[in-house]
Write an enzyme that holds these catalytic residues in place. Structure first.
Site, PDB file in Angstrom:
ATOM      1  N   LYS A 140      36.259  87.334  60.935  1.00  0.00           N
ATOM      2  CA  LYS A 140      36.743  86.027  62.063  1.00  0.00           C
ATOM      3  C   LYS A 140      38.162  86.157  61.931  1.00  0.00           C
ATOM      4  O   LYS A 140      38.793  86.169  63.006  1.00  0.00           O
ATOM      5  CB  LYS A 140      36.159  84.769  61.684  1.00  0.00           C
ATOM      6  N   CYS A 166      42.928  78.303  67.741  1.00  0.00           N
ATOM      7  CA  CYS A 166      42.362  79.495  66.803  1.00  0.00           C
ATOM      8  C   CYS A 166      43.342  80.452  66.530  1.00  0.00           C
ATOM      9  O   CYS A 166      43.858  80.732  65.380  1.00  0.00           O
ATOM     10  CB  CYS A 166      41.160  79.969  67.919  1.00  0.00           C
TER      11      CYS A 166
END
Ligand code: SAJ
Length: 421
Positions: free
Chosen positions: A212, A266
Site C-alpha cells: 500500500k 494518503c
C-alpha cells in the site's frame, strides 16, 4: 466458519462505505465510531461524509436493519479496523488510533474471530496490533505465538479505493490480503469475497503493508517529477503542458500532471511511513515529498510576480485595488474534500498577504471553513468578471468550460494547465 456478524471500527471515508457494502450483501454489520454525532447520523440512515451514492446505500442498509452504528464495540465474527493513521510532527507514524481500536475490541473478542487492519500502516503495524490484542486478552491465543493454531486470526488488507469512486472500486479492485499466517489470509479472503469481485491476492502482513505504501509513493514520486518539470519549464520559457503531451506520445513514457502540490490524506502522508522506517535508504521517496510540498510556495511566488506585472502594465492602479480570484480549494477536482488541500493553503496565504480583495470560487462547497468566513465565496461568473488576477488551483469541470478574456487588464496563474494549456 461463516461470518454472520461483521464489525467495522472507524466509520470514515473507508469504514462507512465498507460497512454499507457488507450490509448491502445482507450481512449483519455493527459500525463502531468514537464520534457520537457520526453514529447518530448513520443510525438515522444519513451520512456525515461526501461520497457519490453512499447516502443511498447507507440509507437502505440502515432501514433494512443490516447496519447499525454504536460507540461501544460489540461481539462479532470479524472486525475490520479502518481508523486514521496520521503522522506526528516529525513525520513519524501515529498508531494511537489503531491502539485505541485494538483496546476497544479486545474485551469482546472470542475464539475463532478474525481481526483485519485496513488502515494504511507502516511496516510492522499489524504485528503491533496483534501484540496489543494479546496483551489485553491473555486468555486467547494469537498468530505471533501460536501460528496456525491461534484462537484469533489477524491480517492486513489495505484499502486502495479512490475518493469519489469508492463504491465502485471497493467491489471491483483487486485486494492484497496479508495474513499473519496462511490460515489468517484464507479467512480474510473468505470475508472479502462477500462483495469483492476483483482478485484477492494472498501475501504476508508486512508485504501487504509495504504494498500500500509503495502504491502511493509511486504516485507521489511521479507527481513530483511532473511538478519539478513545471518549475524547470517555467525557467526555460517552455509550456510544460505541451511538453508533457508531446513526451507522452512516446510508447513508454506516461508523465502525470503538475499541479499546486499534492493533497489528501494518503499520498502526502504514506511515503513518510517508508521514510521513517528507512531514512538512509528512502532518498528518492523523501525528495519527492519535499518537491511536492514546496509547490504551493512556488505558486505564491508566481502570484506575487503576477501582481508586479499587473501594476507595471496598469500604472494607474494601486495594490489594494487589485482583485485576485482563486479558483478551487479542494485537494483534487470535482470533490468537496478540503483535507490537506494545497489549494486551500495557497488561497489562505493569498488572503493573508494581499491588501486588496480576494474572491474565492469553489463550486463544490456551500460555505468556507470557519477561519476564512470573512472572505467571499463567489460564483465563477462574478470572479471572472471582477478579478484582475486569476489563480487557477483545481481543475474542476466547471472551470474547464470557462473562458477568460486575455490581455493587459488581467493576469492568469494557472497551476493546472487548463487556461494556459
Ligand atoms: N495529483 C496531481 N497530478 C496528477 C495526479 C494527482 O497533482 O497527475 C494530485 C491531486 O490533485 C491530489 C493528489 O495528487 O492533490 C492526490 O490525488 P490522487 O487522485 O492521486 O489520489 P488520492 O489521494 O485521492 O487517492 C490515492 C489513490 N492511490 C493511488 O492512486 C496510488 C487511491 O487508490 C488510494 O486508495 C488512496 O490514495 C488512499 O486511500 O491511500
Amino acid at each position: 466458519m461463516p461470518f454472520e456478524t461483521i464489525s467495522v471500527v472507524g466509520l470514515g471515508y473507508i469504514g462507512l462505505p465498507t460497512a454499507a457494502v457488507f450490509a448491502s450483501r445482507k450481512k449483519k454489520v455493527i459500525g463502531v465510531d468514537v464520534n457520537q454525532r457520526a453514529v447518530d447520523t448513520i443510525n438515522r440512515g444519513e451520512i456525515h461524509i461526501v461520497e457519490p451514492d453512499l447516502d443511498m446505500v447507507v440509507h437502505a442498509a440502515v432501514t433494512e436493519g443490516y447496519l447499525r452504528a454504536t460507540t461501544k464495540a460489540e461481539p462479532a465474527d470479524a472486525f475490520l479496523i479502518a481508523v486514521p493513521t496520521p503522522f506526528k510532527g516529525d513525520h513519524e507514524p501515529d498508531l494511537s488510533y489503531i491502539e485505541s481500536a485494538s483496546k476497544a475490541i479486545a474485551p469482546v473478542l472470542k475464539k475463532g474471530d478474525l481481526v483485519i487492519l485496513e488502515s494504511t500502516s507502516p511496516v510492522g503495524a499489524t504485528e503491533q496490533m496483534a501484540a496489543w490484542l494479546a496483551e489485553a486478552r491473555p486468555d486467547l491465543s494469537f498468530p505471533q505465538t501460536h501460528g496456525e493454531d491461534s484462537d484469533i486470526r489477524v491480517a492486513h488488507c489495505p484499502e486502495r479505493v479512490l475518493p469519489g469512486h469508492v463504491l465502485r472500486e471497493l467491489v471491483q479492485n483487486d485486494r492484497v490480503i496479508g495474513g499473519m499466517t496462511v490460515k489468517c489470509s484464507e479467512a480474510a479472503v473468505k470475508l472479502y469475497k462477500t462483495f469483492v469481485e476483483g482478485e484477492c491476492v494472498i501475501t504476508n502482513a508486512r508485504t501487504a503493508e509495504m504494498c500500500k505504501l509503495t502504491e502511493n509513493s509511486f504516485r507521489d514520486v511521479n507527481i513530483a517529477f511532473a511538478n519539478e518539470l513545471s518549475i524547470i519549464c517555467d525557467k526555460l520559457d517552455i509550456n510544460v503542458w505541451e511538453l508533457i503531451r508531446l513526451a507522452n506520445r512516446h510508447p513508454r513514457v506516461n508523465i502525470l500532471q503538475p499541479g499546486p502540490g499534492v493533497g489528501g490524506h494518503c499520498i502526502a502522508v504514506d511515503p513518510w511511513f517508508i521514510v521513517s522506517k528507512t531514512p538512509e535508504q528512502a532518498r528518492l521517496i523523501r525528495t519527492a515529498r519535499i518537491v511536492n510540498d514546496s509547490k504551493p510556495k512556488w505558486i505564491i511566488q508566481k502570484v506575487k510576480c503576477a501582481i508586479a506585472d499587473f501594476l507595471q502594465e496598469n500604472p494607474s492602479k494601486t495594490v489594494n485595488e487589485i482583485i485576485i480570484a482563486c479558483y478551487g480549494l479542494t485537494f483534487k477536482p470535482d470533490i468537496d474534500d478540503l483535507r490537506e488541500s494545497p489549494s486551500l493553503r495557497i488561497a489562505e496565504d493569498i488572503v493573508s498577504m494581499h491588501e486588496g480583495a480576494v474572491l474565492l470560487v469553489e463550486p463544490n462547497i456551500l460555505e468556507l471553513p470557519k477561519h476564512m468566513i470573512s472572505n467571499s465565496l463567489v460564483t465563477l461568473d462574478i470572479a471572472i468578471k471582477e478579478a484582475n488576477i486569476h489563480v487557477l488551483l483545481v481543475d474542476h469541470r466547471e472551470f474547464k468550460c470557462a473562458s477568460l478574456m486575455r490581455g493587459a487588464s488581467i493576469r492568469i496563474v494557472d497551476s493546472r494547465g487548463i487556461w494556459l494549456k
